[in-house]
Every structure is written in structure tokens, then in C-alpha cells.
Design a protein around this motif. Structure first.
Motif, mmCIF file in Angstrom:
data_model
loop_
_atom_site.group_PDB
_atom_site.id
_atom_site.type_symbol
_atom_site.label_atom_id
_atom_site.label_comp_id
_atom_site.label_asym_id
_atom_site.label_seq_id
_atom_site.Cartn_x
_atom_site.Cartn_y
_atom_site.Cartn_z
ATOM 1 N N ILE A 110 -11.043 6.864 10.155
ATOM 2 C CA ILE A 110 -10.238 5.813 10.783
ATOM 3 C C ILE A 110 -10.006 6.127 12.257
ATOM 4 O O ILE A 110 -10.097 5.246 13.121
ATOM 5 C CB ILE A 110 -8.901 5.648 10.039
ATOM 6 N N ARG A 111 -9.746 7.378 12.571
ATOM 7 C CA ARG A 111 -9.551 7.744 13.980
ATOM 8 C C ARG A 111 -10.839 7.514 14.778
ATOM 9 O O ARG A 111 -10.798 7.042 15.922
ATOM 10 C CB ARG A 111 -9.101 9.194 14.089
ATOM 11 N N ALA A 112 -11.993 7.844 14.177
ATOM 12 C CA ALA A 112 -13.263 7.646 14.872
ATOM 13 C C ALA A 112 -13.527 6.158 15.105
ATOM 14 O O ALA A 112 -13.989 5.753 16.181
ATOM 15 C CB ALA A 112 -14.403 8.275 14.073
ATOM 16 N N LEU A 113 -13.244 5.332 14.096
ATOM 17 C CA LEU A 113 -13.437 3.892 14.239
ATOM 18 C C LEU A 113 -12.511 3.320 15.317
ATOM 19 O O LEU A 113 -12.899 2.423 16.074
ATOM 20 C CB LEU A 113 -13.180 3.194 12.900
ATOM 21 N N ALA A 114 -11.290 3.843 15.390
ATOM 22 C CA ALA A 114 -10.364 3.388 16.424
ATOM 23 C C ALA A 114 -10.884 3.757 17.812
ATOM 24 O O ALA A 114 -10.798 2.957 18.754
ATOM 25 C CB ALA A 114 -8.986 3.997 16.188
ATOM 26 N N ALA A 115 -11.432 4.957 17.943
ATOM 27 C CA ALA A 115 -11.985 5.383 19.235
ATOM 28 C C ALA A 115 -13.139 4.484 19.649
ATOM 29 O O ALA A 115 -13.296 4.158 20.834
ATOM 30 C CB ALA A 115 -12.436 6.836 19.150
ATOM 31 N N GLU A 116 -13.954 4.063 18.695
ATOM 32 C CA GLU A 116 -15.056 3.151 19.001
ATOM 33 C C GLU A 116 -14.545 1.816 19.527
ATOM 34 O O GLU A 116 -15.242 1.129 20.276
ATOM 35 C CB GLU A 116 -15.905 2.920 17.743
ATOM 36 N N ARG A 117 -13.325 1.460 19.124
ATOM 37 C CA ARG A 117 -12.698 0.227 19.598
ATOM 38 C C ARG A 117 -12.016 0.421 20.952
ATOM 39 O O ARG A 117 -11.366 -0.499 21.460
ATOM 40 C CB ARG A 117 -11.666 -0.251 18.576
ATOM 41 N N GLY A 118 -12.111 1.622 21.501
ATOM 42 C CA GLY A 118 -11.469 1.898 22.773
ATOM 43 C C GLY A 118 -10.013 2.265 22.651
ATOM 44 O O GLY A 118 -9.291 2.323 23.661
ATOM 45 N N ARG A 119 -9.564 2.533 21.438
ATOM 46 C CA ARG A 119 -8.176 2.895 21.219
ATOM 47 C C ARG A 119 -8.010 4.414 21.229
ATOM 48 O O ARG A 119 -8.954 5.155 20.930
ATOM 49 C CB ARG A 119 -7.673 2.333 19.887
ATOM 50 N N ASP A 120 -6.811 4.857 21.534
ATOM 51 C CA ASP A 120 -6.496 6.277 21.466
ATOM 52 C C ASP A 120 -6.345 6.643 19.995
ATOM 53 O O ASP A 120 -5.390 6.193 19.339
ATOM 54 C CB ASP A 120 -5.194 6.565 22.214
ATOM 55 N N PRO A 121 -7.240 7.434 19.428
ATOM 56 C CA PRO A 121 -7.155 7.737 17.998
ATOM 57 C C PRO A 121 -5.915 8.515 17.621
ATOM 58 O O PRO A 121 -5.501 8.483 16.457
ATOM 59 C CB PRO A 121 -8.432 8.554 17.734
ATOM 60 N N ARG A 122 -5.308 9.199 18.593
ATOM 61 C CA ARG A 122 -4.067 9.914 18.303
ATOM 62 C C ARG A 122 -2.854 9.011 18.470
ATOM 63 O O ARG A 122 -1.737 9.404 18.114
ATOM 64 C CB ARG A 122 -3.912 11.127 19.224
ATOM 65 N N GLY A 123 -3.071 7.809 19.004
ATOM 66 C CA GLY A 123 -1.959 6.883 19.177
ATOM 67 C C GLY A 123 -1.574 6.189 17.892
ATOM 68 O O GLY A 123 -0.465 5.658 17.779
ATOM 69 N N MET A 124 -2.482 6.170 16.920
ATOM 70 C CA MET A 124 -2.182 5.606 15.617
ATOM 71 C C MET A 124 -1.452 6.655 14.782
ATOM 72 O O MET A 124 -1.736 7.840 14.863
ATOM 73 C CB MET A 124 -3.468 5.195 14.898
ATOM 74 N N LYS A 125 -0.521 6.193 13.944
ATOM 75 C CA LYS A 125 0.163 7.082 13.019
ATOM 76 C C LYS A 125 -0.432 6.875 11.629
ATOM 77 O O LYS A 125 -0.384 5.767 11.083
ATOM 78 C CB LYS A 125 1.669 6.794 12.994
ATOM 79 N N LEU A 126 -1.014 7.920 11.096
ATOM 80 C CA LEU A 126 -1.616 7.860 9.775
ATOM 81 C C LEU A 126 -0.737 8.617 8.790
ATOM 82 O O LEU A 126 -0.367 9.784 9.028
ATOM 83 C CB LEU A 126 -3.025 8.447 9.788
ATOM 84 N N MET A 127 -0.400 7.949 7.697
ATOM 85 C CA MET A 127 0.546 8.496 6.739
ATOM 86 C C MET A 127 0.005 8.317 5.321
ATOM 87 O O MET A 127 -0.888 7.503 5.086
ATOM 88 C CB MET A 127 1.908 7.812 6.883
ATOM 89 N N ALA A 128 0.550 9.064 4.391
ATOM 90 C CA ALA A 128 0.153 8.952 2.985
ATOM 91 C C ALA A 128 1.396 9.063 2.118
ATOM 92 O O ALA A 128 2.439 9.572 2.539
ATOM 93 C CB ALA A 128 -0.850 10.046 2.615
ATOM 94 N N GLY A 129 1.275 8.580 0.881
ATOM 95 C CA GLY A 129 2.380 8.648 -0.051
ATOM 96 C C GLY A 129 2.613 10.067 -0.543
ATOM 97 O O GLY A 129 1.685 10.871 -0.653
ATOM 98 N N LEU A 130 3.866 10.366 -0.873
ATOM 99 C CA LEU A 130 4.227 11.699 -1.342
ATOM 100 C C LEU A 130 5.377 11.582 -2.342
ATOM 101 O O LEU A 130 6.454 11.083 -2.012
ATOM 102 C CB LEU A 130 4.651 12.575 -0.162
ATOM 103 N N THR A 131 5.114 12.032 -3.575
ATOM 104 C CA THR A 131 6.151 12.116 -4.593
ATOM 105 C C THR A 131 6.694 13.534 -4.604
ATOM 106 O O THR A 131 5.926 14.494 -4.679
ATOM 107 C CB THR A 131 5.586 11.757 -5.976
ATOM 108 N N VAL A 132 8.012 13.659 -4.524
ATOM 109 C CA VAL A 132 8.642 14.978 -4.407
ATOM 110 C C VAL A 132 9.657 15.169 -5.531
ATOM 111 O O VAL A 132 10.535 14.314 -5.745
ATOM 112 C CB VAL A 132 9.343 15.126 -3.044
ATOM 113 N N PHE A 133 9.518 16.271 -6.228
ATOM 114 C CA PHE A 133 10.545 16.737 -7.155
ATOM 115 C C PHE A 133 11.170 17.968 -6.518
ATOM 116 O O PHE A 133 10.539 19.024 -6.447
ATOM 117 C CB PHE A 133 9.936 17.091 -8.513
#
Length: 460
Positions: free
Chosen positions: A264-287
Motif C-alpha cells: 500500500i505504501r508503494a502504491l501510494a508513492a506511485e500516486r505521488g503521495r508521501d507513503p509515510r503520510g498515510m496511517k496504516l493500522m490493524a485490529g487488535l484483540t487484547v486480554f
């Protein structure tokens, strides 16, 4: 303190009995069945703000599980992705009881005209003083949605993303181009409300959507809400790279998640976007507990509540595939090419394909207790904080959405036992009253606007 980057945290919620397509509302620790009571959500919002969370995220939609064209009994009896209200209407209430917490709402691109959605989100951005995000989805449980809305067939997967691209572009142009920044005057002495030359029509002619007229909602603090998106299918990744500011990546294994993040970061860079400017997150279940033993007990009690039937109901709602009707000793390849398979829930199908594809029995075992949940961590506060930092390092994720199990108790526990440790380690950045959600997520005070350089506004 540490030089490691700031981590961002949201909480994944639904205005429904429970989260993640798993069964937990009946546990003595859980109060999630109180979702119809505004006080339930006010309490949660206050807990999250006091703990330092960035936002409260609401999933939503009109779909539900279908097996052989009908609602499975277990979906109704256990509340598995069935029975819900619109969370949109909770947000103004919660905004009155918070100062810094953001709110993200899920709205589909396929069920109403972009102008309708644009006005609704502009209204929410005003009512929250700029703390709103839009989770862009092309739909979920599309077979059920097609029935509810009287549609003859499911719109093909890639077509839905093509429609969504136009949808988001038109909405963004209404938000960003309909009014000059200084067009709303409100001068009582002269009696001038708005400069006529500062309000202009937006004309859009697309293959799927068109509009020609004026957008009546005045510019809100962010104008365009923060653009969120979930989906890691090829079409979903391409869509995210062009449109999204915050992307929810499917959490499977750290290695596979890291690959999706890098792509996703590489695809964003191809679009001329800063790949570090996007926030990428994932789900997390915590006990998490005062001790590891206590946390393990919570986990075991949750796992004991799950069954094959619960898993199958959830998976059918997401993909249209009834796992219990398949040969348990064969892989999902046995249903490829049948009917509408592959037109919904593609990420949750593709993950179980390939040369080393698991059998249906193995899929049921993998998903039991997990549902649509992401990573899982179990332990005391320090163990969980260590696990979060390890996952962030292994995947290059910018943060996590905590998926409650026994809410609000486990959210209180996380805020009390884990967040202070992350704060002490320098991994949290506190929000401040008056900051928009975009400013908070980008960690740039005053960065409230989407910006004309964003691909959704820049002509291709």
C-alpha cells in the motif's frame, strides 16, 4: 523515553450486541448488549478520551449473515452481526461529553447519492468541531443488502470500487470547492450572510454519478472528514493508495500484514503521495489483567463461548460461503467459480487460498474466537505493551484498533494497564482541545484540510 515513532490507537465498535462476529455479550464482564442506551456510549467515550485514544470507530451497514438465502438461526439467537442501529446519531451526543476524541463512522458509497452523504458528514464535522472521519466502504454482506434494497443482483466487486472512486471524488469536490474560505460572512450590520461570488456550483460528470449545483452546507473545520478505508484486496489496496489517509489492513500474520503495508505504501508513492503520510493500522484483540494468569482466564472464558456455527454464520455474512455445507477435508478451491463467490469478502477468501491453503476444517479452527478480529495479545500491562511495540516493528504499522471483548471493562483495563506504559515509553502523543482529527493523526497542529494536492482532488 524512546525515539520510536508515535503509535495511534482507535477502538473498533458497532452499535450492536458485540464486536467482531464473535459471541461475548452474555459474559458477566460485558455490557455490550446495552448498546441502545446513550449512557453506555458516553461512558466509553469518556474512558477512551481519558486514556489517550485518538478516535472511536464505528463499523456499520445494512447487511447480515445469509445461508441458503435466509438468516441463520444462530445469527439471531446469539446476535452474530445481526441487530444494530445507526451509530451516526450517537456522535453529536458523544461530542458534547468529550473534547479531544475523534469519531469515525462507516458509510457505504453505493446506497445514496454523494451529495446526501456529503451534507451528513459536513454536519457531523461542524457538530464535533472537526473531529470526524469517514470510513469508506463499498458495502458488506452485499447479498443481504441487495435483498433489503430490492436489488436484483450484487454489483461486481471491481465495479463497486470504480463507483466508489467517483463517489469519493464528487463528495470531496462538494466539500472543498463549493465555498471560498471567507464566503460565509455573517455580518449583522450589513445583513450579509454570505458573499455570492464566494459560493459556486460544482459540476461533475462521471460514468456512475453526476451533479451540477450548489452545496448548501458551509465549510466545516476539516471541510473533508479524515478519509479512512479498510480492504486489502488488489482493488481495495489501489483504492486506498489513491484516496485514504488512514487504512485498516487485515491482520493475519505479521509477515503477511507487513507485505500488505509495504504494498500500500508503494502504491501510494506511485500516486505521488508521501507513503509515510498515510496511517496504516490493524485490529487488535487484547486480554489484559493485573497478572498474566488473570488475562489468560479472560481469554479462556471468551474462547469457550465460541462454536463452529458462530464462525460459519459470520463467514457466510462476509463472503457468501457456508463453510458448514462444504467438504471439511477440502480447501476453499471447491467453491471458486460458483455463483457470486468472489464478489464479496474477497480479502477473507484470498487469505485461505494458494498452494498451502488450509482445509475448511482448519479454517473453522483458525477463525473460531477470531471472527473478523485482528491480532491477539494476552498478558499483564507490560507484556501487552511489549507485544504492541513488537507488532508495530514487525509490520511497519502506525497503530492499532482495539477490538473489545467484554466492554467496557476491557477498555477500562487497557486504558489503566497498558496506555500509561506506552505513554511513559514515548509512544503516545496527547490530543488537545481544538485540534481536528486530521491534525491529531498527522501530528501537525493546524493541519486541518485535505489539501488540493491530494489525488482525489487533483485531476488525473
Amino acid at each position: 523515553m524512546t525515539d520510536a515513532p508515535t503509535l495511534h490507537f482507535g477502538v473498533f465498535e458497532v452499535a450492536a450486541p458485540q464486536v467482531g462476529g464473535t459471541f461475548s455479550w452474555a459474559h458477566p464482564r460485558s455490557r455490550s448488549a446495552d448498546f441502545l442506551d446513550p449512557q453506555h456510549w458516553i461512558h466509553i467515550a469518556r474512558v477512551l478520551e481519558d486514556s489517550g485514544f485518538d478516535f472511536l470507530f464505528f463499523a456499520g451497514g445494512y447487511g447480515y449473515p445469509l445461508v441458503d438465502g435466509d438468516l441463520p438461526e444462530i445469527a439471531a439467537t446469539k446476535g452474530i452481526n445481526f441487530s444494530a442501529i445507526d451509530p451516526d446519531y450517537l456522535i453529536p451526543v458523544l461530542a458534547q461529553h468529550t473534547d479531544t476524541l475523534g469519531f469515525v463512522v462507516t458509510l457505504s458509497t453505493g446506497l445514496e447519492h454523494p451529495a446526501q452523504l456529503a451534507r451528513r458528514l459536513a454536519s457531523l464535522d461542524h457538530l464535533t468541531s472537526g473531529r470526524v472521519g469517514w470510513n469508506i466502504v463499498t458495502g458488506a454482506s452485499q447479498n443481504a443488502v441487495a435483498d433489503v434494497f430490492g436489488q436484483d443482483a450484487i454489483v461486481p466487486h471491481d465495479t463497486r470500487y470504480a463507483m466508489a472512486a467517483e463517489y469519493v471524488e464528487l463528495a470531496a469536490r462538494l466539500w472543498e470547492h463549493g465555498w471560498d474560505d471567507d464566503a460565509r460572512v455573517v455580518d449583522r450590520e450589513s445583513g450579509v450572510y454570505a458573499r455570492r461570488d464566494g459560493v459556486r456550483p460544482v459540476v461533475f460528470e462521471g460514468e456512475h454519478y453526476r451533479s451540477r449545483g450548489y452545496f448548501g452546507a458551509p465549510p466545516s473545520p476539516q471541510r473533508t472528514p479524515v478519509l479512512f478505508q479498510a480492504g486489502t484486496s488488489p482493488a481495495g489496496r489501489a483504492f486506498a493508495a489513491r484516496n485514504s489517509e488512514c487504512v485498516f489492513v487485515q491482520a493475519t500474520t505479521p509477515a503477511r500484514t507487513a507485505a500488505a503495508v509495504a504494498d500500500i505504501r508503494a502504491l501510494a508513492a506511485e500516486r505521488g503521495r508521501d507513503p509515510r503520510g498515510m496511517k496504516l493500522m490493524a485490529g487488535l484483540t487484547v486480554f489484559v489483567g493485573e497478572t498474566e494468569e488473570e488475562a489468560r482466564r479472560y481469554e479462556a472464558e471468551f474462547d469457550a463461548m465460541q462454536t463452529d456455527e458462530i464462525v460459519a454464520s459470520l463467514y457466510a455474512g462476509n463472503t457468501g460461503i457456508d463453510l458448514l455445507a462444504l467438504d471439511p477435508d477440502k480447501t476453499l478451491h471447491q467453491v471458486l467459480g460458483q455463483g457470486s463467490v468472489g464478489e464479496m469478502g474477497t480479502s477473507n477468501i484470498d487469505r485461505f487460498l494458494g498452494e498451502n491453503a488450509p482445509t475448511v476444517r482448519e479454517i473453522l479452527d483458525q477463525l473460531k474466537g477470531r471472527g473478523t478480529r485482528g491480532f491477539r495479545l494476552v498478558g499483564d500491562g507490560t507484556q501487552v505493551a511489549d507485544g504492541i511495540e513488537r507488532l508495530a516493528a514487525e509490520t511497519d504499522l502506525d497503530g492499532f484498533l482495539i477490538e473489545p471483548v467484554f466492554e467496557p471493562a476491557d477498555l477500562e483495563d487497557f486504558g489503566r494497564l497498558v496506555m500509561p506504559i506506552l505513554r511513559e515509553r514515548g509512544r503516545l502523543r496527547e490530543g488537545a482541545p481544538g485540534n481536528t482529527l486530521r491534525a491529531r493523526l498527522t501530528e501537525q497542529p493546524g493541519n486541518d484540510r485535505l489539501g488540493d494536492a491530494h489525488p482525489v482532488l487533483a485531476a488525473d
